[in-house]
Motif scaffolding. Structure first.
Motif, PDB file in Angstrom:
ATOM      1  N   ILE A 189       0.857  -1.182   0.000  1.00  0.00           N
ATOM      2  CA  ILE A 189       0.000   0.000   0.000  1.00  0.00           C
ATOM      3  C   ILE A 189       0.897   1.238   0.000  1.00  0.00           C
ATOM      4  O   ILE A 189       1.812   1.328   0.818  1.00  0.00           O
ATOM      5  N   THR A 190       0.618   2.154  -0.899  1.00  0.00           N
ATOM      6  CA  THR A 190       1.449   3.354  -1.015  1.00  0.00           C
ATOM      7  C   THR A 190       0.605   4.613  -0.841  1.00  0.00           C
ATOM      8  O   THR A 190      -0.381   4.811  -1.546  1.00  0.00           O
ATOM      9  N   GLN A 191       1.021   5.425   0.111  1.00  0.00           N
ATOM     10  CA  GLN A 191       0.409   6.748   0.292  1.00  0.00           C
ATOM     11  C   GLN A 191       1.527   7.758   0.093  1.00  0.00           C
ATOM     12  O   GLN A 191       2.486   7.792   0.867  1.00  0.00           O
TER      13      GLN A 191
ATOM     14  N   LYS B 129      -5.232   0.686  -9.982  1.00  0.00           N
ATOM     15  CA  LYS B 129      -4.934   0.177  -8.632  1.00  0.00           C
ATOM     16  C   LYS B 129      -4.862   1.337  -7.639  1.00  0.00           C
ATOM     17  O   LYS B 129      -3.901   1.468  -6.875  1.00  0.00           O
ATOM     18  N   SER B 130      -5.875   2.164  -7.686  1.00  0.00           N
ATOM     19  CA  SER B 130      -5.921   3.271  -6.743  1.00  0.00           C
ATOM     20  C   SER B 130      -7.257   3.279  -5.999  1.00  0.00           C
ATOM     21  O   SER B 130      -8.295   2.856  -6.537  1.00  0.00           O
ATOM     22  N   ALA B 131      -7.211   3.741  -4.769  1.00  0.00           N
ATOM     23  CA  ALA B 131      -8.403   3.791  -3.914  1.00  0.00           C
ATOM     24  C   ALA B 131      -8.309   5.069  -3.085  1.00  0.00           C
ATOM     25  O   ALA B 131      -8.006   5.033  -1.889  1.00  0.00           O
ATOM     26  N   ASN B 132      -8.587   6.176  -3.722  1.00  0.00           N
ATOM     27  CA  ASN B 132      -8.421   7.469  -3.061  1.00  0.00           C
ATOM     28  C   ASN B 132      -9.635   7.809  -2.209  1.00  0.00           C
ATOM     29  O   ASN B 132     -10.780   7.606  -2.607  1.00  0.00           O
ATOM     30  N   LEU B 133      -9.365   8.362  -1.046  1.00  0.00           N
ATOM     31  CA  LEU B 133     -10.429   8.775  -0.132  1.00  0.00           C
ATOM     32  C   LEU B 133     -10.768  10.237  -0.383  1.00  0.00           C
ATOM     33  O   LEU B 133      -9.876  11.089  -0.433  1.00  0.00           O
ATOM     34  N   VAL B 134     -12.044  10.507  -0.529  1.00  0.00           N
ATOM     35  CA  VAL B 134     -12.511  11.882  -0.687  1.00  0.00           C
ATOM     36  C   VAL B 134     -13.326  12.257   0.546  1.00  0.00           C
ATOM     37  O   VAL B 134     -14.274  11.552   0.904  1.00  0.00           O
ATOM     38  N   ILE B 135     -12.930  13.337   1.196  1.00  0.00           N
ATOM     39  CA  ILE B 135     -13.682  13.853   2.331  1.00  0.00           C
ATOM     40  C   ILE B 135     -14.332  15.150   1.876  1.00  0.00           C
ATOM     41  O   ILE B 135     -13.646  16.100   1.462  1.00  0.00           O
ATOM     42  N   SER B 136     -15.644  15.195   1.919  1.00  0.00           N
ATOM     43  CA  SER B 136     -16.343  16.399   1.490  1.00  0.00           C
ATOM     44  C   SER B 136     -16.620  17.289   2.696  1.00  0.00           C
ATOM     45  O   SER B 136     -16.687  16.809   3.829  1.00  0.00           O
ATOM     46  N   ALA B 137     -16.740  18.578   2.451  1.00  0.00           N
ATOM     47  CA  ALA B 137     -17.100  19.542   3.503  1.00  0.00           C
ATOM     48  C   ALA B 137     -16.272  19.310   4.765  1.00  0.00           C
ATOM     49  O   ALA B 137     -16.814  18.996   5.834  1.00  0.00           O
ATOM     50  N   SER B 138     -14.969  19.481   4.642  1.00  0.00           N
ATOM     51  CA  SER B 138     -14.056  19.205   5.761  1.00  0.00           C
ATOM     52  C   SER B 138     -14.441  19.976   7.011  1.00  0.00           C
ATOM     53  O   SER B 138     -14.885  21.130   6.959  1.00  0.00           O
TER      54      SER B 138
ATOM     55  N   GLN C 279      -8.871  23.786   3.663  1.00  0.00           N
ATOM     56  CA  GLN C 279      -9.694  24.791   4.346  1.00  0.00           C
ATOM     57  C   GLN C 279     -10.997  24.138   4.799  1.00  0.00           C
ATOM     58  O   GLN C 279     -11.538  23.261   4.114  1.00  0.00           O
ATOM     59  N   GLU C 280     -11.447  24.587   5.942  1.00  0.00           N
ATOM     60  CA  GLU C 280     -12.734  24.102   6.453  1.00  0.00           C
ATOM     61  C   GLU C 280     -13.807  24.265   5.380  1.00  0.00           C
ATOM     62  O   GLU C 280     -13.809  25.251   4.640  1.00  0.00           O
ATOM     63  N   LYS C 281     -14.682  23.270   5.273  1.00  0.00           N
ATOM     64  CA  LYS C 281     -15.816  23.212   4.351  1.00  0.00           C
ATOM     65  C   LYS C 281     -15.417  22.844   2.924  1.00  0.00           C
ATOM     66  O   LYS C 281     -16.310  22.658   2.084  1.00  0.00           O
ATOM     67  N   GLU C 282     -14.136  22.717   2.627  1.00  0.00           N
ATOM     68  CA  GLU C 282     -13.727  22.297   1.303  1.00  0.00           C
ATOM     69  C   GLU C 282     -13.565  20.776   1.272  1.00  0.00           C
ATOM     70  O   GLU C 282     -13.478  20.118   2.303  1.00  0.00           O
ATOM     71  N   ALA C 283     -13.496  20.241   0.057  1.00  0.00           N
ATOM     72  CA  ALA C 283     -13.273  18.806  -0.116  1.00  0.00           C
ATOM     73  C   ALA C 283     -11.778  18.542  -0.259  1.00  0.00           C
ATOM     74  O   ALA C 283     -11.019  19.393  -0.707  1.00  0.00           O
ATOM     75  N   VAL C 284     -11.375  17.335   0.121  1.00  0.00           N
ATOM     76  CA  VAL C 284      -9.967  16.953   0.014  1.00  0.00           C
ATOM     77  C   VAL C 284      -9.881  15.490  -0.421  1.00  0.00           C
ATOM     78  O   VAL C 284     -10.745  14.674  -0.060  1.00  0.00           O
ATOM     79  N   THR C 285      -8.871  15.188  -1.228  1.00  0.00           N
ATOM     80  CA  THR C 285      -8.640  13.823  -1.698  1.00  0.00           C
ATOM     81  C   THR C 285      -7.315  13.320  -1.175  1.00  0.00           C
ATOM     82  O   THR C 285      -6.276  13.964  -1.362  1.00  0.00           O
ATOM     83  N   LEU C 286      -7.356  12.172  -0.522  1.00  0.00           N
ATOM     84  CA  LEU C 286      -6.147  11.525  -0.023  1.00  0.00           C
ATOM     85  C   LEU C 286      -5.855  10.326  -0.908  1.00  0.00           C
ATOM     86  O   LEU C 286      -6.724   9.482  -1.125  1.00  0.00           O
ATOM     87  N   ASP C 287      -4.618  10.251  -1.389  1.00  0.00           N
ATOM     88  CA  ASP C 287      -4.271   9.233  -2.383  1.00  0.00           C
ATOM     89  C   ASP C 287      -3.827   7.915  -1.757  1.00  0.00           C
ATOM     90  O   ASP C 287      -3.189   7.886  -0.696  1.00  0.00           O
ATOM     91  N   CYS C 288      -4.145   6.836  -2.458  1.00  0.00           N
ATOM     92  CA  CYS C 288      -3.712   5.510  -2.049  1.00  0.00           C
ATOM     93  C   CYS C 288      -3.614   4.632  -3.283  1.00  0.00           C
ATOM     94  O   CYS C 288      -4.569   4.558  -4.064  1.00  0.00           O
ATOM     95  N   THR C 289      -2.483   3.990  -3.462  1.00  0.00           N
ATOM     96  CA  THR C 289      -2.373   2.985  -4.516  1.00  0.00           C
ATOM     97  C   THR C 289      -2.018   1.656  -3.862  1.00  0.00           C
ATOM     98  O   THR C 289      -1.408   1.619  -2.791  1.00  0.00           O
ATOM     99  N   TYR C 290      -2.427   0.582  -4.514  1.00  0.00           N
ATOM    100  CA  TYR C 290      -2.206  -0.732  -3.925  1.00  0.00           C
ATOM    101  C   TYR C 290      -1.658  -1.684  -4.968  1.00  0.00           C
ATOM    102  O   TYR C 290      -1.811  -1.475  -6.169  1.00  0.00           O
TER     103      TYR C 290
END
Lengths: 113, 117
Positions: free
Chosen positions: A4-6, A73-82, A14-25
């Motif tokens: 697993i690679t991050q 082979k990616s599984a990125n996490l998206v957090i909306s409205a941080s 910024q608060e209320k913005e979306a963010v994507t955290l990357d992950c490849t496997y």
């Protein structure tokens, strides 16, 4: 063996913005699952979301969604409205034929007001 | 449903001593896994038990051992402690494994923070 690679050691959002955290496997198991966990400074590992290798659709769980691209082979996490409470370490993990989870090195997310 | 519980939460030992950590899984979960987390090595798998049998073992010396009881509770033991054993030890339980389904999800306890002086 799974790997697993991050690649993002740390990120700001910024608060209320979306963010994507990357992950490849990388795995040789035909059946596997990908997991995201949140670890606040208290140390407890909190389960966020799961994506199975057979799942046709991207997983979603409240403000969390998984951008699963099997060919890449990616599984990125998206957090909306941080939110400020989202500030924590985030780990991507993979599990296959055994119950041994392989973890990435984690991404430290800081949410700014 | 109660979550995974671990005792004790904090522990301070000296080199050469031994320590036993305890983990109670979520009710109905029969698989219990242990992980070690250190700043240098990250999260590493120690071992996993299912129905009182050790199914998998990570790359740790024999000083690290564990067991699971008939009620699925698990203990891990570290003998002859070394300074490098200082870490957060996390226990996790799951309903199943290897199925490629959500029931494989491992739920973690709060951890035991071990300090070896």
């Amino acid at each position: 063996a799974q790997k697993i690679t991050q690649t993002q050691p740390g990120m700001f959002v910024q608060e209320k913005e979306a963010v994507t955290l990357d992950c490849t496997y990388d795995t040789s198991d035909p059946s596997y699952g990908l997991f995201w966990y949140k670890q606040p400074s208290s140390g407890e590992m909190i389960f966020l979301i799961y994506q199975g290798s057979y799942d046709q659709q991207n997983a979603t769980e409240g403000r969390y969604s998984l951008n699963f691209q099997k060919a890449r082979k990616s599984a990125n996490l998206v957090i909306s409205a941080s939110q400020l409470g989202d500030s924590a370490m985030y780990f991507c993990a993979g599990g296959g034929a055994t119950n041994k989870l392989i973890f990435g090195t984690g991404t430290l997310l800081a949410v700014q007001p | 449903k109660a979550g995974v519980t671990q005792t004790p939460r904090y522990l301070i030992k000296t080199r050469g001593q031994q320590v036993t950590l305890s983990c109670s899984p979520i009710s109905g979960h029969r698989s219990v896994s242990w992980y070690q987390q250190t700043p240098g090595q990250g999260l590493q798998f120690l071992f996993e038990y299912f129905s009182e049998t050790q199914r998998n073992k990570g790359n740790f010396p024999g000083r690290f051992s564990g067991r699971q009881f008939s009620n699925s509770r698990s203990e891990m033991n570290v003998s002859t402690l070394e300074l490098g054993d200082s870490a957060l030890y996390l226990c996790a339980s799951s309903l199943a494994y290897g199925s490629g389904r959500p029931s494989d999800t491992q739920y973690f306890g709060p951890g035991t923070r071990l300090t070896v002086l």
